[in-house]
Design an enzyme around this catalytic site. Structure first.
Site, PDB file in Angstrom:
ATOM      1  CG  MET A   1      -1.900  -1.208   1.142  1.00  0.00           C
ATOM      2  SD  MET A   1      -3.440  -0.960   2.038  1.00  0.00           S
ATOM      3  CE  MET A   1      -2.836  -0.760   3.692  1.00  0.00           C
TER       4      MET A   1
ATOM      5  CG  HIS B   1       6.912  -2.317   2.016  1.00  0.00           C
ATOM      6  ND1 HIS B   1       6.799  -1.162   2.757  1.00  0.00           N
ATOM      7  CD2 HIS B   1       5.701  -2.925   2.074  1.00  0.00           C
ATOM      8  CE1 HIS B   1       5.563  -1.063   3.232  1.00  0.00           C
ATOM      9  NE2 HIS B   1       4.884  -2.122   2.840  1.00  0.00           N
TER      10      HIS B   1
ATOM     11  N   GLY C   1       4.725  -9.981   4.160  1.00  0.00           N
ATOM     12  CA  GLY C   1       5.540  -9.892   5.379  1.00  0.00           C
ATOM     13  C   GLY C   1       4.902 -10.629   6.550  1.00  0.00           C
TER      14      GLY C   1
ATOM     15  CE  LYS D   1       3.884  -4.396  10.482  1.00  0.00           C
ATOM     16  NZ  LYS D   1       2.622  -3.899  10.881  1.00  0.00           N
TER      17      LYS D   1
ATOM     18  CD  GLN E   1      -2.036  -8.710   4.408  1.00  0.00           C
ATOM     19  OE1 GLN E   1      -2.860  -7.824   4.499  1.00  0.00           O
ATOM     20  NE2 GLN E   1      -0.779  -8.464   4.047  1.00  0.00           N
TER      21      GLN E   1
ATOM     22  CB  VAL F   1      12.403  -5.394   8.602  1.00  0.00           C
ATOM     23  CG1 VAL F   1      13.661  -4.553   8.755  1.00  0.00           C
ATOM     24  CG2 VAL F   1      12.586  -6.405   7.470  1.00  0.00           C
TER      25      VAL F   1
ATOM     26  CB  SER G   1       4.234  -0.372  10.763  1.00  0.00           C
ATOM     27  OG  SER G   1       2.975   0.149  10.387  1.00  0.00           O
TER      28      SER G   1
HETATM   29  O1  PAF Z   1      -0.173  -5.772   3.531  1.00  0.00           O
HETATM   30  C1  PAF Z   1      -0.594  -4.844   2.785  1.00  0.00           C
HETATM   31  O2  PAF Z   1       0.064  -3.840   2.557  1.00  0.00           O
HETATM   32  C2  PAF Z   1      -1.996  -4.950   2.195  1.00  0.00           C
HETATM   33  O3  PAF Z   1      -2.866  -5.582   3.079  1.00  0.00           O
HETATM   34  C3  PAF Z   1      -2.016  -5.654   0.827  1.00  0.00           C
HETATM   35  C4  PAF Z   1      -1.556  -7.092   0.927  1.00  0.00           C
HETATM   36  C5  PAF Z   1      -1.119  -4.887  -0.149  1.00  0.00           C
HETATM   37  C6  PAF Z   1      -3.441  -5.656   0.256  1.00  0.00           C
HETATM   38  O4  PAF Z   1      -3.941  -4.369   0.116  1.00  0.00           O
END
Ligand code: PAF
Length: 307
Positions: free
Chosen positions: A34, A41, A152, A154, A158, A181, A190
């Protein structure tokens, strides 16, 4: 050094850009984000670079996974900088669609993973959150059609939701997971950390400190969940942070555990001021040191400011 990589705005443009790679049977990686990219990332993008021929990074602040409008509006956006960071980490192209491209007029489909989404983040944030995540991830996987997609640890829940989605819908992609990380003091990276004021930044250490304190208790041989959770809770309170949830759960089913008999997920969420943060560690009784790589942080005495 400044790198320039293309940014695609539509699914069609992206498909066309990947056409020749697909014909040449090159492997494609997707790192969905996002934006507001941080080292967590970037480490995923570097892993993707090592494993695949073509690395696509998606940047899309997905409105349907935010439970509060204010949180969505406040979410940091810095696309130009993100594209530069993604390129430096080894991305080949960025997919940054508009909300209208992802959710055009008439959009009416939701992907819902049942069961594991009722707990932890799902229980706190409501069913819309993981429905939004599953729907957008299903779309991104269909648009990019990668061999591997990177997420990730974290966001441990998800990862489980996405693995379930991929298995249940027979999506031809493997899911790779990169470790959390942390800053040198333990705070998990984050995109939301940027919203913390200086005092909140210190209090935000509560999450890692709590997890780390529980690992310490387990290393001392105390394996009852109550003892671990109470050590974590009392440590967090020293930082003046009250957890929204703090749970020791089975790392696959997310069911609550009463004892640390095998690898378990210790997961926490808390508001620090108005910023909601999450963190977790895997507590594995056969390798507890792995859950405590950094020293146990101690709270700095927060002096009330006189106004
Ligand atoms: O982890 C994230 O940044 C979001 O939940 C994702 C996987 C990009 C979906 O919008």
């Amino acid at each position: 050094m400044s790198h320039h990589i293309p940014t695609m705005r539509t699914a069609r443009e992206l498909r066309e850009a990947l056409e020749s790679s697909r014909q040449a049977r090159q492997s494609i990686a997707l790192v969905p984000t996002m934006g507001a990219l941080h080292e967590g990332h970037l480490s995923l993008i570097r892993q993707a670079r090592e494993r695949c021929d073509v690395v696509v990074v998606s940047i899309f602040v997905n409105p349907s996974q935010f439970d509060r409008g204010a949180d969505l509006e406040r979410y940091p956006r810095q696309e130009v900088h993100d594209v530069e960071l993604a390129a430096q980490a080894g991305a080949d192209l960025v997919f940054a669609p508009s909300v209208e491209e992802v959710y055009p007029a008439g959009f009416a489909t939701q992907v819902q993973v049942l069961g594991i989404t009722d707990r932890l983040e799902g229980a706190s944030r409501g069913p819309e959150h993981f429905r939004g995540v599953a729907t957008v991830v299903a779309k991104l996987l269909n648009i990019v059609q990668p061999e591997v997609a990177f997420f990730g640890q974290k966001d441990a829940q998800q990862v489980l939701v996405i693995r379930r989605l991929v298995a249940d819908l027979n999506l031809p992609v493997s899911i790779a997971v990169g470790p959390t990380v942390r800053e040198a003091d333990g705070l998990a990276l984050s995109s939301r950390n940027a919203q913390l004021g200086p005092q909140e930044r210190e209090r935000a250490l509560a999450l890692y400190a709590g997890l780390r304190a529980a690992a310490e208790v387990a290393m001392d041989g105390e394996l009852a969940a109550d003892a671990l959770l109470s050590a974590a809770h009392s440590t967090m309170v020293l930082f003046e942070v009250e957890p929204e949830y703090l749970s020791l759960v089975d790392p696959d089913s997310l069911e609550e555990l009463s004892r640390l008999d095998g690898p378990a997920l210790l997961a926490v969420a808390a508001h620090v001021g108005s910023v909601r943060l999450i963190d977790n560690v895997i507590l594995d009784p056969s390798n507890l040191a792995a859950a405590a790589p950094l020293p146990l942080p101690s709270p700095r005495k927060v002096t009330a400011c006189s106004v």
